[in-house]
Motif scaffolding. Structure first.
Motif, mmCIF file in Angstrom:
data_model
loop_
_atom_site.group_PDB
_atom_site.id
_atom_site.type_symbol
_atom_site.label_atom_id
_atom_site.label_comp_id
_atom_site.label_asym_id
_atom_site.label_seq_id
_atom_site.Cartn_x
_atom_site.Cartn_y
_atom_site.Cartn_z
ATOM 1 N N ALA A 125 0.853 -1.189 0.000
ATOM 2 C CA ALA A 125 0.000 0.000 0.000
ATOM 3 C C ALA A 125 0.886 1.235 0.000
ATOM 4 C CB ALA A 125 -0.906 0.005 1.226
ATOM 5 N N VAL A 126 0.553 2.192 -0.850
ATOM 6 C CA VAL A 126 1.241 3.479 -0.897
ATOM 7 C C VAL A 126 0.225 4.525 -0.454
ATOM 8 C CG1 VAL A 126 2.533 5.115 -2.316
ATOM 9 C CG2 VAL A 126 2.646 2.654 -2.820
ATOM 10 N N MET A 127 0.557 5.293 0.598
ATOM 11 C CA MET A 127 -0.456 6.124 1.241
ATOM 12 C C MET A 127 0.091 7.496 1.619
ATOM 13 S SD MET A 127 -2.018 3.147 3.757
ATOM 14 C CE MET A 127 -0.422 2.757 4.479
ATOM 15 N N ARG A 128 -0.838 8.455 1.759
ATOM 16 C CA ARG A 128 -0.515 9.807 2.220
ATOM 17 C C ARG A 128 -1.429 10.124 3.404
ATOM 18 N NH1 ARG A 128 -0.805 12.607 -2.467
ATOM 19 N NH2 ARG A 128 1.461 12.647 -2.716
ATOM 20 N N PRO A 129 -0.928 10.819 4.432
ATOM 21 C CA PRO A 129 -1.748 11.090 5.623
ATOM 22 C C PRO A 129 -3.004 11.897 5.324
ATOM 23 C CG PRO A 129 0.565 11.602 6.041
ATOM 24 C CD PRO A 129 0.438 11.359 4.564
ATOM 25 N N LYS A 130 -4.092 11.528 5.992
ATOM 26 C CA LYS A 130 -5.293 12.351 6.013
ATOM 27 C C LYS A 130 -5.280 13.189 7.291
ATOM 28 C CE LYS A 130 -8.638 9.415 3.548
ATOM 29 N NZ LYS A 130 -9.879 8.590 3.729
ATOM 30 N N PRO A 131 -5.798 14.406 7.242
ATOM 31 C CA PRO A 131 -5.881 15.212 8.473
ATOM 32 C C PRO A 131 -7.000 14.710 9.376
ATOM 33 C CG PRO A 131 -6.904 16.377 6.658
ATOM 34 C CD PRO A 131 -6.297 15.129 6.059
ATOM 35 N N GLY A 132 -6.973 15.155 10.629
ATOM 36 C CA GLY A 132 -8.049 14.828 11.547
ATOM 37 C C GLY A 132 -7.575 14.009 12.727
#
Length: 297
Positions: A224-231
């Protein structure tokens, strides 16, 4: 650049058995392939200049050693739960690498929003209890536009791990051999793509999700290649069942069946052990040891 020192066979094998005539050469060759695979997953136009990179679960530097040229441009960190591996890495490749030992549970002793890239190969394939807390801690130390690359045991690994084909719709997150010692490979964790999207996807935007083929010509781990979500999120938020998702219940039922199968295998193994001549011969020693322990209490 001179060739970096090579760890001894015992340290090299802590990250997985290598069935080759020369295991250390296999260790080096596969580490290079893993490095190239990580690079291939980076966004187009990626530049190493002034980046901060973390190898989470780095062992004795199987992948990091192949990033030493890039470490002249960027800061490369490695963390691992295995202290002997980190101590070896610290003696032989630090500097330029920066290394630290992490505990079984987070947090990492690293600043928030400070890393451009984190990769974790063959890590979430074994984390059972603290997976959600670790994902959130990695999100914490990533910059808002940072990238997390994490491998997982997906559909292609199910027969290898369980000995039989599995229905991905009934997997979810399935833990095998919980409590198995790390000397024997530790527990194994199987994940399905729908479950990753549902649970990991609460904390990360999933840019790419491949069921197999990571650093291999066929089969193998997914990635999995991912980028942070805010919150703000808690581990419980990540663990919560996905609403209106019937596969969650099917996966829980499959987990219960798996636990029953493991319990039956353990009972058969214990019965065979207790029926063996060696068990009977050593019975007096176990009785004596038990008596000594009771006296101490």
């Amino acid at each position: 650049m001179e060739r970096a020192p090579i760890p001894n066979l015992a340290l090299a094998m802590r990250v997985g058995r290598i069935e080759e005539p020369d295991p250390l050469e296999g260790y080096l060759r596969y580490g290079r392939r893993l490095r190239d695979e990580v690079v291939s997953l980076l966004p187009g136009g990626w530049d190493w200049e002034d980046k901060r990179v973390l190898d989470f679960g780095c062992g004795a530097g199987r992948i990091l050693r192949h990033f030493l040229p890039e470490a002249e441009l960027a800061e490369f960190y490695g963390s691992d739960i295995d202290r002997p591996s980190i101590e070896w890495l610290g003696r032989h490749m630090s500097p330029p690498l920066r290394v630290l030992t992490n505990g079984e549970s987070p947090p990492l002793a690293l600043a928030s929003s400070s890393f451009d890239l984190i990769y974790a190969t063959s890590v979430f394939t074994h984390i059972t209890d603290y997976w959600a807390a670790w994902l959130l801690d990695l999100r914490r130390i990533l910059k808002p536009d940072g990238i997390l690359i994490a491998t997982f045991h997906g559909p292609a690994m199910y027969p290898t791990v369980t000995g039989e084909d599995q229905d991905e719709d009934r997997i979810g997150m399935n833990v095998l051999c919980r409590g198995r010692s790390w000397d024997e490979g530790g527990p194994g964790v199987m994940l399905s793509r729908w479950w990753i999207r549902a649970h990991w996807g609460r904390a990360f935007e999933i840019l790419d999700l491949r069921p197999q083929g990571f650093a291999t010509d066929h089969g193998g781990q997914g990635v999995a290649v991912m980028r942070p979500k805010p919150g703000a999120l808690t581990p419980d938020d990540l663990r919560a069942l996905e609403p209106n998702e019937p596969r969650e219940i099917a996966a829980l039922q499959a987990n219960v069946e798996q636990l029953h199968h493991e319990d039956e295998r353990a009972r058969r193994w214990l019965a065979e052990l207790q029926a063996s001549p060696s068990w009977r011969i050593t019975a007096p020693l176990r009785l004596a040891k038990g008596a000594v322990r009771r006296k101490r209490v």
